[in-house]
Design an enzyme around this catalytic site. Sequence first.
Site, PDB file in Angstrom:
ATOM      1  CG  PHE A  11      -4.032 -39.076  -3.047  1.00 25.36           C
ATOM      2  CD1 PHE A  11      -4.796 -39.506  -1.963  1.00 25.36           C
ATOM      3  CD2 PHE A  11      -3.559 -37.767  -3.050  1.00 25.36           C
ATOM      4  CE1 PHE A  11      -5.078 -38.642  -0.903  1.00 25.36           C
ATOM      5  CE2 PHE A  11      -3.830 -36.900  -1.993  1.00 25.36           C
ATOM      6  CZ  PHE A  11      -4.602 -37.340  -0.918  1.00 25.36           C
ATOM      7  CE  LYS A 127     -16.263 -50.537 -13.674  1.00 28.91           C
ATOM      8  NZ  LYS A 127     -16.051 -49.193 -13.123  1.00 28.91           N
ATOM      9  CD  GLU A 151     -22.150 -52.914  -1.045  1.00 27.91           C
ATOM     10  OE1 GLU A 151     -22.366 -53.747  -0.176  1.00 27.91           O
ATOM     11  OE2 GLU A 151     -22.678 -52.966  -2.174  1.00 27.91           O
ATOM     12  CD  GLU A 211     -14.505 -41.676 -17.006  1.00 28.16           C
ATOM     13  OE1 GLU A 211     -13.403 -41.112 -17.150  1.00 28.16           O
ATOM     14  OE2 GLU A 211     -14.974 -41.974 -15.898  1.00 28.16           O
ATOM     15  CG  ASP A 222     -19.267 -49.153 -16.164  1.00 30.37           C
ATOM     16  OD1 ASP A 222     -18.273 -49.169 -15.407  1.00 30.37           O
ATOM     17  OD2 ASP A 222     -20.417 -48.885 -15.762  1.00 30.37           O
ATOM     18  CE  LYS A 226     -20.439 -50.177 -12.546  1.00 28.31           C
ATOM     19  NZ  LYS A 226     -21.048 -48.881 -12.925  1.00 28.31           N
TER      20      LYS A 226
END
Lengths: 361, 361
Positions: A11, A127, A151, A211, A222, A226
Site C-alpha cells: 500500500f 519488475k 504492463e 531514490e 534497473d 527491463k
Amino acid sequence: MRNYDLALIGFGGVSRALAEIISNDAARLTAQLGFTLRVVAITDLAFGSLVQPGGIDLEHVLALPRGSDFGGLPGGSAEPNNREVIQGCTADIVVEATFTNPSDGEPAASHVRWALESGKHVTTTNKGPVALHAASLGALAATRGLAFEFEGSVLSGTPILRFAQQMLPALTVTSVEGILNGTSNYVLGRREAGVSLEAAIAEAQQLGYAEADPTADIEGSDVRLKVAILAQQVLGVDVPTTEIVTEGISGITDADIVEAAAQGLRWKLVGSATRTAEGGVEARVRPVALSAEHPLAGITGPTNAVTFTTDLLGQVTVAGPGAGRVETAYALISDLVAIDRAASQRVAPEDELVGLFGATL
Amino acid sequence: MRNYDLALIGFGGVSRALAEIISNDAARLTAQLGFTLRVVAITDLAFGSLVQPGGIDLEHVLALPRGSDFGGLPGGSAEPNNREVIQGCTADIVVEATFTNPSDGEPAASHVRWALESGKHVTTTNKGPVALHAASLGALAATRGLAFEFEGSVLSGTPILRFAQQMLPALTVTSVEGILNGTSNYVLGRREAGVSLEAAIAEAQQLGYAEADPTADIEGSDVRLKVAILAQQVLGVDVPTTEIVTEGISGITDADIVEAAAQGLRWKLVGSATRTAEGGVEARVRPVALSAEHPLAGITGPTNAVTFTTDLLGQVTVAGPGAGRVETAYALISDLVAIDRAASQRVAPEDELVGLFGATL
C-alpha cells in the site's frame, strides 16, 4: 454491471494512487471501464492487513496517518499476513505492488504464485517477478485459465508491452531498444548542460526522480531487469539477467560529453535486445552516443521510450512516462481492462463481442 | 485455413508493394497471419481491369511493362470499369489505393461505398474518403456489419489510429498533435542546416520524399486532411477541413530559423486537434517553434509522430514512418488482420477466442 473485487498487496505510492482513483473518481471510471472495482483486502509491511469482503472504505484508509496500522479496524491486523490474505480473501484480482527485489524477485514472486494457485488473476507493476519468473508464472496462469498482466513493469503506464503484442501483427521484430530509466536520462541531459554527475543526481533526487540510493538507476541494474522483460515479451527469448552485460553512466567523463556534442551526438543509456544470426538474443545495457537521427536521441528528461525495429515497417517508437504514482497506477488500470476483456470474451454472447470490437465495423 | 479474396482498386506503388508481399512471401505471411490472401480483381486507370475469380497470377501482372494493359488477358479489359468490378467481383475485401482527392474524396469515396453496398469489407490508405466521408461511410459499414479500416490514411503503417482506439483504455485524450508530413519535416531540418527552401525542396524531391508539385506538403493541405481524420477518430468530433486554419512552412524566414535556434527551439509543422472548454475541438495546422523538451521536437527527417495528451498518463507519443510503398502496404496488412479478427470473433467457438486473446492468460 460486472464488478471485480481487488486485493492490494503493498500500500505504497502506486497502490494508493490506484485507491484514490477508484475512490475519488468512481462514476467517471466506471463509465469508461464498463465495470466497477471494489477493494476487499489490503496488505502492507507498515500498515498490516485489512480484509473486508463487503468492500473497504478507501477514503478512510487513505487518510490513516503514517505510523498507524490496520490493527484496530474490523478485519484488520497489524501484521501483513500476505500469504493468508492472498490465498483466503474473496478478491477476483490480486494487485501486486510491493518493492522490487532484483536478486530473486521475492517475496513478490510468491505473492503472484499464491494468487494464481488460489484462482485469482494478477496484475503487477513489479519488475522482479516478471524479469525473473515470467515463464513459470505465465505457465501457471495459463494452466489455471487466469490472467497474469504486468504492463507497468517496464514503462509504467506507457503501453509498450501491449503495443508489441497487439499493434505489430504480421511483423518480425528484429530488435528492441529503449531509454528505460528516467533518472539516468535526466542526469545525462544535465551532464550535457555542464552539471557534474554528483550535482545532477542531487537535482534528480530533489525532483523526486531518483531514490535516496541512486545506484540501480545510475549503474544500469534497473534497466537490466527491463531488458530481460523486453527480451522475453517482445522477442520471445528468456535471457537470464546475469547474462546481460551492464554498464551504467557513471563512467562518462566531461571530455566524453564535450566530444560527443562536438560531433552532434547525444549520450543515452540504452537497454537493448537484438536477435542474432544464430537465433538467440544479444541483450545489453550501455551508454551510447546517438546521432540526432536516432529515434531515441530526442527523448529528454524523465521521459522513457522504446524503439522496435521491424522488417516491413522499419523503426517504430513509443515514448511516454516511465515512472510516477498515477502513471504507474494507470498501468494497473490498463491491466484490469485487459483482464476484463479476456474474461468477458470467454463467456460473452455474440452481440457483446461485436460491441467490443465493432467500433469501425 | 481461412482465406480472403481481395480486389485491388488502383495498382500504383502501394498496391504493387502489397501484391509483391503476397506473391513473394506467401508462406511466411500466411504463417504470421493465420489466413491466406488471394487477389481476384485489379483495376487501374492505366492498366484497365482484370477479374479472375480463381486468383490472379501476381508475378505475371507485376512484370507487365508500363504502357501495357490488361486487355489481352482472360477476364481483362483496357478500361478500369471500377464500379462494375467492385460491385460484381467475388472479392471479400476491397483494397482502395487510388489517388487522394482533397476536395470531395472522389472517386475513392464511391469505390468505398460501392464495395460496402455490395457486401465487401474495405481497407484503404486514401485520406480523401476518410477525412471527408468517414461518418457516412462508417455508418454504412456498421449497418451492413462490414469493416471499414483505414490505418494507413494518417501515418502509413505506423499504427496510430489503432493505438488511440485500443492502447489508451479508460483515458480521456484532451489533445492530439503530430508531425504528419515527412517532406515538410525533412525540409525544415535542412532549413536549420542553412539550406534555402527551394534547395531543400529539390533535395526532398531527389530523395523521393516530395511530389513533383510539393504544394500540398509544404503549404499544409496534406496535414489538414490528416488532422481532420485525427479529430474524428481520436476525439470523436467531425471537423470540416474548411474550418481547419492552415499555414504551411514557406513563410518561415532565415531570420526565424536563426532566432529559434538561438533560443534552443526547433521549427516543426504541427497539425493539432484540441478539445475546447465548450466541448468542441480546435483544429489547426501551423509551424511552431518547439522547445527541446516537447515530445515532437526530436522527430527528424522523414519520420512522423503523433502525441496524445491524456488525463492520467500525460503525453504519449508514437513515432515511425509516415510514407513509403512497403510501409503503407503494411498498413493494409494490419487492416486485413483487424478485419479477420472481427470476422473470426463473430463466429468463433469459445476455444478459438481464448487462443486469440489468451497470450498472457
